[in-house]
Design a protein around this motif. Structure first.
Motif, PDB file in Angstrom:
ATOM      1  N   LEU A 142       0.712  -1.437  -0.077  1.00  0.00           N
ATOM      2  CA  LEU A 142       0.068  -0.148  -0.050  1.00  0.00           C
ATOM      3  C   LEU A 142       0.952   1.296  -0.019  1.00  0.00           C
ATOM      4  N   CYS A 143       1.873   1.303   0.805  1.00  0.00           N
ATOM      5  CA  CYS A 143       2.677   2.530   0.817  1.00  0.00           C
ATOM      6  C   CYS A 143       3.916   2.205   1.687  1.00  0.00           C
ATOM      7  N   LEU A 144       4.652   3.133   1.749  1.00  0.00           N
ATOM      8  CA  LEU A 144       6.056   3.131   2.668  1.00  0.00           C
ATOM      9  C   LEU A 144       5.879   4.198   3.782  1.00  0.00           C
ATOM     10  N   ILE A 145       6.249   3.925   5.103  1.00  0.00           N
ATOM     11  CA  ILE A 145       6.213   4.930   6.087  1.00  0.00           C
ATOM     12  C   ILE A 145       7.361   4.742   7.003  1.00  0.00           C
ATOM     13  N   GLU A 146       7.634   5.710   7.934  1.00  0.00           N
ATOM     14  CA  GLU A 146       8.643   5.642   8.877  1.00  0.00           C
ATOM     15  C   GLU A 146       9.972   5.750   7.938  1.00  0.00           C
ATOM     16  N   ASN A 147      10.151   6.844   7.096  1.00  0.00           N
ATOM     17  CA  ASN A 147      11.171   7.086   6.283  1.00  0.00           C
ATOM     18  C   ASN A 147      11.425   6.201   5.461  1.00  0.00           C
ATOM     19  N   ASP A 148      10.402   5.573   4.883  1.00  0.00           N
ATOM     20  CA  ASP A 148      10.444   4.434   3.850  1.00  0.00           C
ATOM     21  C   ASP A 148      11.231   3.170   4.391  1.00  0.00           C
ATOM     22  N   ARG A 149      10.989   3.150   5.926  1.00  0.00           N
ATOM     23  CA  ARG A 149      11.689   1.774   6.449  1.00  0.00           C
ATOM     24  C   ARG A 149      10.837   0.904   6.542  1.00  0.00           C
ATOM     25  N   ASP A 150       9.301   1.076   6.538  1.00  0.00           N
ATOM     26  CA  ASP A 150       8.369   0.045   6.695  1.00  0.00           C
ATOM     27  C   ASP A 150       7.447   0.060   5.601  1.00  0.00           C
ATOM     28  N   ILE A 151       7.047  -1.176   5.042  1.00  0.00           N
ATOM     29  CA  ILE A 151       6.302  -1.359   3.997  1.00  0.00           C
ATOM     30  C   ILE A 151       4.760  -1.563   4.736  1.00  0.00           C
ATOM     31  N   VAL A 152       3.874  -0.957   4.327  1.00  0.00           N
ATOM     32  CA  VAL A 152       2.417  -1.448   4.855  1.00  0.00           C
ATOM     33  C   VAL A 152       1.682  -2.303   3.776  1.00  0.00           C
ATOM     34  N   ILE A 153       1.412  -3.428   4.079  1.00  0.00           N
ATOM     35  CA  ILE A 153       0.932  -4.556   2.986  1.00  0.00           C
ATOM     36  C   ILE A 153      -0.442  -5.078   3.613  1.00  0.00           C
ATOM     37  N   ILE A 154      -1.346  -4.694   2.273  1.00  0.00           N
ATOM     38  CA  ILE A 154      -2.806  -5.371   2.576  1.00  0.00           C
ATOM     39  C   ILE A 154      -3.014  -6.733   2.436  1.00  0.00           C
ATOM     40  N   HIS A 155      -3.417  -7.530   3.352  1.00  0.00           N
ATOM     41  CA  HIS A 155      -3.606  -8.960   3.144  1.00  0.00           C
ATOM     42  C   HIS A 155      -5.220  -9.238   2.638  1.00  0.00           C
ATOM     43  N   ASN A 156      -5.463  -9.500   1.706  1.00  0.00           N
ATOM     44  CA  ASN A 156      -6.893  -9.425   0.978  1.00  0.00           C
ATOM     45  C   ASN A 156      -7.451 -10.821   0.675  1.00  0.00           C
ATOM     46  N   SER A 157      -8.434 -11.372   0.978  1.00  0.00           N
ATOM     47  CA  SER A 157      -8.827 -12.387   0.236  1.00  0.00           C
ATOM     48  C   SER A 157      -9.430 -12.123  -1.114  1.00  0.00           C
ATOM     49  N   PHE A 158      -9.516 -13.285  -1.965  1.00  0.00           N
ATOM     50  CA  PHE A 158      -9.725 -13.195  -3.305  1.00  0.00           C
ATOM     51  C   PHE A 158     -11.261 -12.417  -3.604  1.00  0.00           C
ATOM     52  N   GLN A 159     -12.247 -12.658  -2.474  1.00  0.00           N
ATOM     53  CA  GLN A 159     -13.500 -12.029  -2.505  1.00  0.00           C
ATOM     54  C   GLN A 159     -13.395 -10.728  -2.282  1.00  0.00           C
ATOM     55  N   GLY A 160     -12.479  -9.878  -2.151  1.00  0.00           N
ATOM     56  CA  GLY A 160     -12.383  -8.533  -1.870  1.00  0.00           C
ATOM     57  C   GLY A 160     -12.277  -8.018  -0.362  1.00  0.00           C
ATOM     58  N   CYS A 161     -12.135  -8.872   0.564  1.00  0.00           N
ATOM     59  CA  CYS A 161     -12.184  -8.582   1.962  1.00  0.00           C
ATOM     60  C   CYS A 161     -10.873  -8.278   2.418  1.00  0.00           C
ATOM     61  N   VAL A 162     -10.741  -7.259   3.270  1.00  0.00           N
ATOM     62  CA  VAL A 162      -9.380  -6.974   3.772  1.00  0.00           C
ATOM     63  C   VAL A 162      -9.459  -7.921   4.996  1.00  0.00           C
ATOM     64  N   VAL A 163      -8.376  -9.040   5.131  1.00  0.00           N
ATOM     65  CA  VAL A 163      -8.229  -9.587   6.298  1.00  0.00           C
ATOM     66  C   VAL A 163      -7.451  -9.129   7.503  1.00  0.00           C
ATOM     67  N   GLN A 164      -6.391  -8.360   6.941  1.00  0.00           N
ATOM     68  CA  GLN A 164      -5.399  -7.826   7.856  1.00  0.00           C
ATOM     69  C   GLN A 164      -4.426  -6.721   7.180  1.00  0.00           C
ATOM     70  N   THR A 165      -3.802  -5.850   7.935  1.00  0.00           N
ATOM     71  CA  THR A 165      -2.802  -5.007   7.388  1.00  0.00           C
ATOM     72  C   THR A 165      -1.463  -5.782   7.899  1.00  0.00           C
ATOM     73  N   ILE A 166      -0.593  -5.657   7.186  1.00  0.00           N
ATOM     74  CA  ILE A 166       0.749  -6.088   7.639  1.00  0.00           C
ATOM     75  C   ILE A 166       1.955  -4.998   7.617  1.00  0.00           C
ATOM     76  N   ILE A 167       2.737  -4.670   8.669  1.00  0.00           N
ATOM     77  CA  ILE A 167       3.842  -3.780   8.630  1.00  0.00           C
ATOM     78  C   ILE A 167       5.262  -4.608   8.639  1.00  0.00           C
ATOM     79  N   TYR A 168       5.856  -4.277   7.423  1.00  0.00           N
ATOM     80  CA  TYR A 168       7.084  -5.293   7.576  1.00  0.00           C
ATOM     81  C   TYR A 168       8.403  -4.203   7.517  1.00  0.00           C
TER      82      TYR A 168
END
Length: 438
Positions: free
Chosen positions: A367-393
């Motif tokens: 989805l985007c980069l945060i914390e001075n581009d250190r962290d990547i925000v990732i959406i975990h979606n099901s194929f049916q179009g439902c957001v299961v959770q957000t992941i911060i890597y």
């Protein structure tokens, strides 16, 4: 006189950092404030400052889950712990019941393009979530296609050269056995001519669908060179796939190759069994940190990769940003036989919270980069179009954290949204010494 001008300049600077909701209240105070805030120069300055506070559009279901409504969401609200459900009847954000018949096509300068398809009749209207709850009616007539055609791909963008918004429709034949070119129709909001036909789409869209990605005054889709291939596209390799880019100024196409490191890699490793290549699913092109990016969810090697084109249009500038396994993200896979061959179930178990997430058609969308581009925000979606959770890597520490979204969050649109005062009627010319819309 100089003192008065200095005070007004300071006032404009202060106002340009305020949220739109506050500015709308100021406009009701006096004619002076109304003229000041509605001035195109101020609108452009406010927009430039708003770009430093990028948000996203999210879809939330109402209480009885019969309808979904679109709201602007800040990144902090999407990654905070234990998010509360959003009230889908909040009229401050424009939850007009009429919007349920539309889908979001794109967003530029805070203006959202909505589309509705009813057989061969396609309607495009506009909406600014920050300023008004009603939909702006498009003065141009809907696009009425022939019964032998259908809209394969759409796009919405802003042409900086003419300072106008444009809508693009790639039209494909219903019968793919016929040797018929894929037409490109374009609508310019500044022109009286409703729809014009420009040059043909230069690639095959039979296994490519989805909405155009707007970046650098262009709309971009995935395309496959004309050739024979299996119906599901599983035998296509990435050296046979290109990014097809439409320049909104010249209204001409160019084609850009994908990273050469992907040559020989089969597209079928990234698609769901029995599904076609789809630019809204996987593989996926998007914009990440201002760069055209390629998001690859490899179901075979069980890896998530992110490639970025650091210099738009330069094929040699492709750079790998992330290449991590599902396991490093805290997920596990299990091979399961299906009608098409095999599928992979993906799940994560949290011992602390006793959470268990499992989905057969899961995808990860950066989805985007945060914390001075250190962290990547990732959406975990099901194929049916439902957001299961957000992941911060965390790229530096290689650590992962998870956030459970609000219970009624249905979808996060992976496109930047900025709060603005822009309206479809406000198509300002380039302003000397001020920020221009883009």
């Amino acid at each position: 006189m100089e003192g008065k001008m200095l005070c007004e300049d300071m006032l404009l600077e202060i106002l340009s950092w305020l949220p739109v909701k506050s500015l709308m209240r100021f406009m009701c105070v006096s004619k002076y404030f109304r003229c000041l805030i509605s001035n195109p120069r101020f609108v452009a300055k406010h927009l430039e400052n708003s770009r430093k506070r990028t948000s996203f559009l999210s879809s939330y279901s109402n209480e009885d889950k019969t309808n979904s409504y679109v709201f602007p969401s800040t990144i902090s609200s999407l990654i905070e712990e234990d998010s509360e459900p959003v009230n889908a009847c909040d009229t401050d954000h424009g939850s007009d019941s009429e919007r349920k018949k539309y889908r979001v096509l794109g967003s530029c300068n805070g203006l959202v393009c909505l589309t509705n398809e009813e057989e061969q009749l396609i309607t495009f209207d506009f909406w600014n979530p920050a300023t008004i709850s009603e939909i702006y009616d498009n003065p141009h007539p809907p696009l009425n296609l022939d019964k032998k055609e259908y809209p394969s791909m759409l796009g919405f963008g802003y042409d900086n050269s003419t300072h106008t918004y444009k809508v693009v429709v790639i039209v494909a034949p219903q019968n793919f056995e016929e040797d018929v070119a894929f037409r490109t129709l374009i609508l310019s909001m500044k022109e009286e001519i409703p729809w014009r036909e420009i040059e043909e789409f230069p690639a095959d869209t039979t296994t490519v669908e989805g909405d155009g990605i707007y970046i650098n005054n262009s709309l971009n889709w995935l395309g496959i060179y004309y050739m024979d291939y299996d119906e599901d596209g599983s035998d296509i390799s990435f050296d046979e796939v290109a990014i097809v880019s439409l320049d909104l100024e010249t209204e001409t196409y160019t084609e850009m190759l994908l990273p050469r490191e992907l040559n020989g890699v089969l597209v079928g490793d990234f698609c769901f069994p029995g599904e076609q290549l789809h630019s809204n699913e996987a593989p996926l092109i998007g914009v990440l940190n201002g760069c055209l990016s390629l998001f690859l969810h490899n179901r075979n090697s069980k890896h998530l990769s992110i490639w970025q084109m650091k210099e738009f249009g330069n094929e040699r500038s492709w750079t790998i940003l992330l290449n991590t396994s599902f396991h490093e993200l805290g997920f596990y896979t299990r091979r399961v036989p299906t009608t098409f061959n095999y599928d992979y179930h993906i799940w994560r178990v949290s011992v602390v919270r006793n959470q268990h997430f499992s989905s057969s058609y899961s995808i990860f969308i950066p989805l985007c980069l945060i914390e001075n581009d250190r962290d990547i925000v990732i959406i975990h979606n099901s194929f049916q179009g439902c957001v299961v959770q957000t992941i911060i890597y965390n790229q530096k520490e290689k650590t992962v954290s998870y956030r459970k979204p609000a219970d009624n969050l249905r979808w996060i649109y992976p496109m930047d949204y900025v709060e603005s005062l822009v309206s479809p009627e406000m198509l300002p010319e380039e302003l000397n010494g001020t920020a221009s819309l883009q």
